[in-house]
Each structure stands twice: as C-alpha cells, then as structure tokens.
Design a protein around this motif. Sequence first.
Motif, PDB file in Angstrom:
ATOM      1  N   ASN A  39       0.901  -1.184   0.184  1.00  0.00           N
ATOM      2  CA  ASN A  39      -0.291   0.218  -0.403  1.00  0.00           C
ATOM      3  C   ASN A  39       0.704   1.690   0.383  1.00  0.00           C
ATOM      4  O   ASN A  39       0.240   2.261   0.292  1.00  0.00           O
ATOM      5  CB  ASN A  39      -0.718   0.109   1.267  1.00  0.00           C
ATOM      6  N   ALA A  40       2.197   1.038  -0.600  1.00  0.00           N
ATOM      7  CA  ALA A  40       2.721   1.974  -0.291  1.00  0.00           C
ATOM      8  C   ALA A  40       2.336   3.019  -1.453  1.00  0.00           C
ATOM      9  O   ALA A  40       2.058   2.630  -2.395  1.00  0.00           O
ATOM     10  CB  ALA A  40       4.661   1.656  -0.998  1.00  0.00           C
ATOM     11  N   LEU A  41       1.987   4.553  -1.259  1.00  0.00           N
ATOM     12  CA  LEU A  41       1.840   5.802  -1.945  1.00  0.00           C
ATOM     13  C   LEU A  41       2.496   6.423  -2.974  1.00  0.00           C
ATOM     14  O   LEU A  41       3.592   6.089  -2.366  1.00  0.00           O
ATOM     15  CB  LEU A  41       1.433   6.917  -0.946  1.00  0.00           C
ATOM     16  N   PRO A  42       2.616   6.521  -4.130  1.00  0.00           N
ATOM     17  CA  PRO A  42       2.676   7.509  -5.185  1.00  0.00           C
ATOM     18  C   PRO A  42       3.771   8.630  -4.374  1.00  0.00           C
ATOM     19  O   PRO A  42       3.036   8.549  -3.583  1.00  0.00           O
ATOM     20  CB  PRO A  42       2.156   7.081  -6.384  1.00  0.00           C
ATOM     21  N   ARG A 138     -13.529   5.597  -2.866  1.00  0.00           N
ATOM     22  CA  ARG A 138     -13.401   5.663  -1.558  1.00  0.00           C
ATOM     23  C   ARG A 138     -12.279   6.662  -1.704  1.00  0.00           C
ATOM     24  O   ARG A 138     -10.836   6.394  -1.756  1.00  0.00           O
ATOM     25  CB  ARG A 138     -13.172   4.927  -0.319  1.00  0.00           C
ATOM     26  N   VAL A 139     -12.361   8.272  -0.981  1.00  0.00           N
ATOM     27  CA  VAL A 139     -11.142   8.798  -0.840  1.00  0.00           C
ATOM     28  C   VAL A 139     -10.512   9.342   0.458  1.00  0.00           C
ATOM     29  O   VAL A 139     -11.819  10.009   0.857  1.00  0.00           O
ATOM     30  CB  VAL A 139     -10.982  10.225  -2.234  1.00  0.00           C
ATOM     31  N   SER A 140      -9.664   9.581   1.261  1.00  0.00           N
ATOM     32  CA  SER A 140      -9.191  10.116   2.540  1.00  0.00           C
ATOM     33  C   SER A 140      -7.947  10.836   1.824  1.00  0.00           C
ATOM     34  O   SER A 140      -6.576  10.555   2.188  1.00  0.00           O
ATOM     35  CB  SER A 140      -8.605   9.081   3.065  1.00  0.00           C
ATOM     36  N   ASP A 151      -4.413   8.744  -0.103  1.00  0.00           N
ATOM     37  CA  ASP A 151      -4.970   7.754   0.143  1.00  0.00           C
ATOM     38  C   ASP A 151      -6.902   7.099  -0.680  1.00  0.00           C
ATOM     39  O   ASP A 151      -7.697   7.519  -0.609  1.00  0.00           O
ATOM     40  CB  ASP A 151      -5.445   6.644   1.233  1.00  0.00           C
ATOM     41  N   ARG A 152      -6.672   6.882  -1.967  1.00  0.00           N
ATOM     42  CA  ARG A 152      -7.801   6.258  -2.608  1.00  0.00           C
ATOM     43  C   ARG A 152      -7.955   4.797  -3.082  1.00  0.00           C
ATOM     44  O   ARG A 152      -6.871   3.959  -3.548  1.00  0.00           O
ATOM     45  CB  ARG A 152      -8.123   7.376  -4.057  1.00  0.00           C
ATOM     46  N   ASP A 153      -8.793   4.243  -2.295  1.00  0.00           N
ATOM     47  CA  ASP A 153      -9.942   2.948  -3.210  1.00  0.00           C
ATOM     48  C   ASP A 153     -11.116   3.371  -4.037  1.00  0.00           C
ATOM     49  O   ASP A 153     -11.430   3.871  -4.015  1.00  0.00           O
ATOM     50  CB  ASP A 153      -9.250   1.870  -2.561  1.00  0.00           C
ATOM     51  N   SER A 154     -11.156   1.418  -5.188  1.00  0.00           N
ATOM     52  CA  SER A 154     -12.109   1.410  -5.449  1.00  0.00           C
ATOM     53  C   SER A 154     -12.720  -0.056  -5.432  1.00  0.00           C
ATOM     54  O   SER A 154     -11.888  -0.949  -4.994  1.00  0.00           O
ATOM     55  CB  SER A 154     -11.655   1.386  -7.524  1.00  0.00           C
ATOM     56  N   ASN A 170      -4.586   4.589  -6.404  1.00  0.00           N
ATOM     57  CA  ASN A 170      -3.879   5.238  -6.195  1.00  0.00           C
ATOM     58  C   ASN A 170      -2.375   5.626  -7.343  1.00  0.00           C
ATOM     59  O   ASN A 170      -2.227   4.553  -7.612  1.00  0.00           O
ATOM     60  CB  ASN A 170      -2.888   5.639  -4.839  1.00  0.00           C
ATOM     61  N   GLN A 171      -3.660   7.071  -7.907  1.00  0.00           N
ATOM     62  CA  GLN A 171      -2.934   7.060  -9.639  1.00  0.00           C
ATOM     63  C   GLN A 171      -2.714   8.725  -9.093  1.00  0.00           C
ATOM     64  O   GLN A 171      -2.729   9.558  -9.017  1.00  0.00           O
ATOM     65  CB  GLN A 171      -4.390   7.356 -10.554  1.00  0.00           C
ATOM     66  N   PRO A 172      -1.114   8.101  -9.675  1.00  0.00           N
ATOM     67  CA  PRO A 172      -0.982   9.852  -9.593  1.00  0.00           C
ATOM     68  C   PRO A 172      -1.390  10.967 -10.426  1.00  0.00           C
ATOM     69  O   PRO A 172      -1.343  12.094  -9.613  1.00  0.00           O
ATOM     70  CB  PRO A 172       0.887   9.825 -10.551  1.00  0.00           C
ATOM     71  N   SER A 173      -1.884  10.340 -11.908  1.00  0.00           N
ATOM     72  CA  SER A 173      -2.120  12.167 -12.048  1.00  0.00           C
ATOM     73  C   SER A 173      -3.705  12.096 -11.055  1.00  0.00           C
ATOM     74  O   SER A 173      -3.916  13.707 -11.282  1.00  0.00           O
ATOM     75  CB  SER A 173      -3.224  11.593 -13.765  1.00  0.00           C
ATOM     76  N   PHE A 174      -4.467  11.115 -10.539  1.00  0.00           N
ATOM     77  CA  PHE A 174      -5.640  11.868  -9.772  1.00  0.00           C
ATOM     78  C   PHE A 174      -4.795  12.597  -8.659  1.00  0.00           C
ATOM     79  O   PHE A 174      -5.299  13.681  -8.293  1.00  0.00           O
ATOM     80  CB  PHE A 174      -6.537  11.013  -9.145  1.00  0.00           C
TER      81      PHE A 174
END
Length: 195
Positions: A39-42, A138-140, A151-154, A170-174
């Motif tokens: 779950n490492a964030l970009p 969901r976004v936090s 952090d975002r999940d689908s 977790n998409q860097p563009s978002f």
Amino acid sequence: MNDRRCRIGRWMVLFIGLGLLSGCQTLSAPAPTSAAGGNALPAACRWPAGSADPLERLRATREALESQGYTILDTDATLGLVSAERKTAQPGLGAVESPFGRTGFWGGFGLGGRNGYSLGVFQNFGGGYNTDPVQIERVSVVTPEQTTLVDRDSVVVDYNGYLIDARSYNQPSFCQQLRQEIDTRLNRAAGEATP
C-alpha cells in the motif's frame, strides 16, 4: 559409464530447478507491512502541506473533492482529515452473465422444457431495471503534520451487493490534479484575505 552420466544429469536438473526457483523468490513483491509494501503511496500522493491555516486547507480539500463529484463522508479538524466517496454506474458490466443482456423494465422471455419445447414470457414490473454494477471510489486526504497524504481505493459491486473488484486506486494523475485544485483554492482564499 551410462549410470554415471544419469546421476550427473539428475544433479544438473536438480541444481537448475533450484536455481530457477530461488530466482523467482528474489523477484517477489515486498511484504505488505514493510515500508515499501503493497500500500505504498506514489510520490505524487504525498506533498508538503505548506503554511496555510489547517481549517482553510480542510475547506479547500473539501471543495476540491466536491468539485470532482465526491460526496463528503467525514471531516476531522484535529486530524486534518477529509473522507469522501463517489459512486459511478458501470453500464454493460452487468450484462456479462446473461446472454440476452438486461431483461428490461417490463420482464423477459425464456425458452426450454423438460420433454419437449416450450416458450414462456414473464412479467416483472421493476425487476431488472437498474442491474448495472456500481463503482465506489473512496478518498481520504489527511494532513497530520506538514505532509499531505492522499489514499484512494475502488470497489465494484453488482446490484445484489456481491463484490466484483476491489483495489487500491492511487493514481499519480489523480493526486496531481487534486493537489493543483487544493493549491488554487488556497491561493484564492489567501488573495481574498490580504487587503
């Protein structure tokens, strides 16, 4: 002599097999609980918070998420947290299991029989009208100290509530777009505050 060649061949196959298996082990993914885990964030999803007022940052984050169609679920000023979700219908994904697609609002038809042929039509008012699965994002966004984390999940769920897909989203563009919108709102608020 042939017996010796067979033994050498067997040992070579064993060593090659062990070499291949150990090579696969060294290429495995990091453990989920490690620092570089699953779950490492970009890098784009974590950035310095800046010097803005925490409440202004919270308000700008809420407005940025709402402008993208998210519904705010929770905010916590002491944690610097904004949680939101967005539901999007996935048309066509629900037609995968039925060869005829959706049966529609008024019912459907069926063919078959046990000892011969039969044709049947059923009437069902409202059943099957909206059977498309729904994607729930969901976004936090949290700014506990001086770093903002996103952090975002689908999750994709069908109309019966069964889980179709779940993943980290977790998409860097978002994250880059969200950061730009938050910064734009903070700069606008700072420009209005100074006379």
